[in-house]
Design an enzyme around this catalytic site. Structure first.
Site: not given
Ligand code: BGC
Length: 750
Positions: A273
């Site tokens: 993530d």
């Molecule tokens: C989120 C993810 C997301 C990623 C990219 C993160 O803050 O937890 O679900 O895919 O950002 O935008």
């Protein structure tokens, strides 16, 4: 049984001899730095993360993927640098969160789960993929398939709710929708099963808080949607942010290697993530950034999203002997294989001329309307107030979400998206072209603390959010809403949550209607007019008062671009609602987590001790899992098993009849629940093991068939430390929700 229960390797293989040979050829010509580059995903927005400009990193082969960019021209410009100027000329993979639509916005994933029809998310995500792909996006960070049993957790809106069986069906459907038949299918995109794993069980429903989940819950409840996504061929996984049993998911070798690779045979790649690798230091796990990179690499995390920790330390870690280059190669291979499968080496660019035509296809909007119709759940309809007559002359549409495009579309839209939803007010006006339809929004609703993402967007757009209403303005809006209602014959209240009240960093302690909405609802109901309540929200709400005093309640969720039309279709009877709750509605936020598949205690439901669970109110749900009404009625009978006894490993065939006993056509979701009476472990009092949404004409009966075999009757046992299927007696129930009473028995013998 062994640990890989439920995952046959019939998932499509990523590698064959030809792909493997191509990958080896690429690896041979790549420098160590370029290999680390392939393991790196960088943000595409200049200045968002400190460091060199994206162009510069790409030129030297320092990135395998770019995220947070939504601009076909920029995609092509960056890609040109990658394939013409970087040392090994490996194309970039462009990634963005396309969660429930790109331009055409579909209901949120939680809402789509309420359709209990996997066709809904499959068709929606196919359209989302077509639109996003036309814009140059190859890879979406979806589906989000975290089981969530605590509605305080804001991200419940992104998943399919509380149940592993329903969640698995929705996960597989979304993967099929995004990816199509195979990786690289035209107009489809690479999907990403996230967040692996357990994120939805954050302590107290507080986003990002640690998760403690015993293996029984991981394997029986939280893993099944991921296994279903894998079986459906998902190309990538995303690791979760939080600590799982004190080891951050992004550096959790048990999760990423032992389970995902060894047991399940996953061949694709895992991305962290955002910033999760660097966060290993913040979380108090890694000693420093170098150690964070090392531990994530060793755990088997292929790609570092946005933190540049691999980029800074990866090559040195190999040179110093901390990690072998062969291990780096193993992490790079699936990334290259996916780029080959996606056809990026042949077709690295997006054809910018196709975009507007694809985005304006009317069939996309039509599908969004159909999806929204199928997601709505009728929670109450006393005296058959709904459907309303189309000959009404004087209707008031009241509430802060009644005319809000943002609230209709909900959270998680792509960067730069301009909301363009048909609002509820608009939908009703279209439906009643000759009526006098008035509107007042009442006091505004806001988060008490702003969303960190709103602040980010303000910085990028340069447009500050409007100041909050003063108490005087709010009071004037309240009175205006009551007056508007007073002058109408029928009042439609549209209440709930704004888009930024659910999603990431959007947990809340209370599940009540935010702000003064309930007070307004009471004031309007006190006028004595017929009132229908439409809920627009990202999570269950504890609408206790409404559930007793408002005759008609329609759960519309955040229904998307065509949501207002779909609401009007249902309110005025052009569509008979047939959705069901994918999550329990509790009576209070403090009752969470509350879910139907709990174990039986020594003081079971119905016993004298049961109601002592809380001394200040009933512990039962306000609306149970699987619940939803219709404009018609249904009866179930003849629940039969083809044999009263089967042997362990055999399959029983269960059938049940469902009849439309009302006077209009409608949909019912036939649900099958099981309970194992005794065995190696205690088992939940009920577990969903089959469902089917059927359409029935008045008087029509259909027979629905389910199969119960080792996949449905087996489970991962704490006592045995492995998958087991016990010889045991099972209760079976079939009906229209998780409290179904039609019962049969099945005995499983040694
Ligand atoms: C989120 C993810 C997301 C990623 C990219 C993160 O803050 O937890 O679900 O895919 O950002 O935008």
């Amino acid at each position: 049984m062994n640990n890989s229960h439920n995952v046959e390797t019939n998932a499509p293989r990523l590698f064959d001899a030809d792909i493997a040979a191509q990958v080896e050829k690429l690896l041979e010509r790549m420098s160590l730095e370029e290999k680390i580059g392939q393991l790196t995903q960088i943000g595409g927005i200049s200045g968002f993360v400190p460091g060199p400009e994206p162009e510069e990193i790409v030129r030297r082969g320092g990135a395998g993927s770019v995220l947070w960019l939504n601009d076909p021209k920029r995609f092509n410009a960056l890609q040109k640098i990658a394939v013409e100027e970087s040392p090994s000329k490996i194309p970039l993979l462009f990634a963005l969160d396309v969660i429930h639509g790109y331009r055409t916005i579909f209901p949120t994933p939680l809402a789509m789960a309420a359709s209990w029809d996997p066709d809904v998310p499959e068709r929606a995500q196919a359209i989302a993929a077509r639109e996003a792909r036309a814009a140059g996006i190859h890879w979406t960070f979806a589906p989000m398939i975290d089981i969530a049993r605590d509605a305080r957790w804001g991200r419940i809106v992104e998943g399919a709710g509380e149940d592993p069986y329903l969640g698995a069906a929705m996960a597989a459907a979304q993967v099929r929708g995004f990816q199509g038949e195979s990786l690289g299918a035209p107009d489809r995109m690479l999907a990403c099963a996230k967040h692996f794993a357990g994120y939805g069980a954050a302590d107290g429903g507080r986003d990002y808080d640690p998760v403690y989940l015993p293996e029984t819950l991981l394997r029986n409840v939280y893993f099944p949607p991921f296994q279903a996504a894998l079986k459906a061929g998902v190309g990538t996984f995303m690791s979760a942010y939080m600590d799982l049993n004190n080891v951050p998911a992004s550096a959790n070798r048990w999760l990423l290697h032992d389970v995902l690779r060894e047991e399940w045979g996953f061949e694709g790649f895992v991305v962290s993530d955002a910033f999760a690798v660097a966060n290993l230091v913040t979380q108090g796990f890694a000693y420093n950034a170098r150690d964070a990179a090392l531990r994530a690499l060793r755990a088997g995390l292929n790609m570092d999203m946005a933190s540049a920790t691999y980029l800074q330390h990866g090559a040195e870690l190999v040179r110093s002997g901390a990690i072998a280059e062969a291990d780096i190669d193993a992490l790079v291979r699936p990334i290259l294989a996916i780029k080959i499968r996606m056809g990026l080496f042949e077709n690295p660019y997006v054809d910018e001329s196709r975009l507007e035509e694809i985005l304006s296809r009317p069939e996309h909007r039509e599908e969004a309307r159909r999806a929204a119709q199928r997601c709505m759940v009728l929670l109450r309809n006393e005296g058959n107030l709904l459907p309303l007559s189309k000959s009404l002359q004087n209707v008031a549409v009241i509430g802060p979400v009644a005319d809000s495009m943002e609230a209709l579309e909900g959270p998680w839209l792509v960067f730069g998206h301009q909301p363009a939803a048909v609002t509820i007010l608009q939908g009703i006006r279209e439906k009643l072209p000759h009526a006098h339809v008035t509107h007042a929004s009442g006091p505004e609703i806001r988060r008490d603390y702003p969303s960190p993402f709103d602040a980010l967007m303000e910085t990028f757009s340069g447009a500050p959010r409007p100041a909050p209403q003063t108490p005087e303005e709010a009071e004037a809006a309240f009175q205006a809403a009551v007056e508007t209602a007073r002058n109408a014959d029928v009042v439609i209240m549209a209440l709930g949550e704004t888009a930024n009240m659910s999603g990431e960093a959007a947990s809340r302690a209370s599940l009540d209607l935010p702000g003064r909405q309930e007070e307004l609802l009471k004031a309007v109901v006190a006028l004595g007019k017929p009132v229908a309540l439409v809920l627009v929200n990202g999570r269950p709400l504890s609408i206790n008062w409404a559930a007793e005093h408002v005759p008609a309640i329609l759960e519309a969720w955040h229904p998307g671009s065509e949501g207002g039309r779909a609401v009007a279709d249902v309110l005025f009877g052009d569509v008979n609602p047939g959705g069901k709750l994918p999550v329990t509605f509790p009576r209070a936020g403090s009752h969470e987590p509350l879910y139907y598949a709990r174990n039986i205690t020594h003081a079971p439901e119905g016993s004298r001790m049961y109601s002592a669970r809380y001394w200040d109110g009933p512990p039962t749900p306000l609306f149970p899992f699987g619940y939803g009404l219709s404009y018609t009625t249904f009866a179930f009978d003849n629940l039969t098993v083809n044999k009263p006894e089967i042997k362990v490993g055999e399959v029983a065939i269960v059938t049940v009849n469902v009849t439309n006993t009302g006077s209009v056509a409608g949909d019912e979701v036939v649900q099958l629940y099981i309970h194992q009476r005794a065995g190696s472990d205690s088992r939940p009092m009920r577990e969903l093991k089959g469902f089917k949404r059927v359409t029935l004409e008045p008087g029509e009966t259909k027979t629905v068939t389910f199969h119960l075999g080792p996949d449905e009757l087996g489970y991962w046992s704490t006592s045995a430390g492995e998958w087991v299927q016990d010889a045991a007696t099972f209760d079976l129930w079939a009906g229209g929700d998780s409290q179904a009473s039609l019962h049969a028995e099945l005995r499983v013998m040694e």
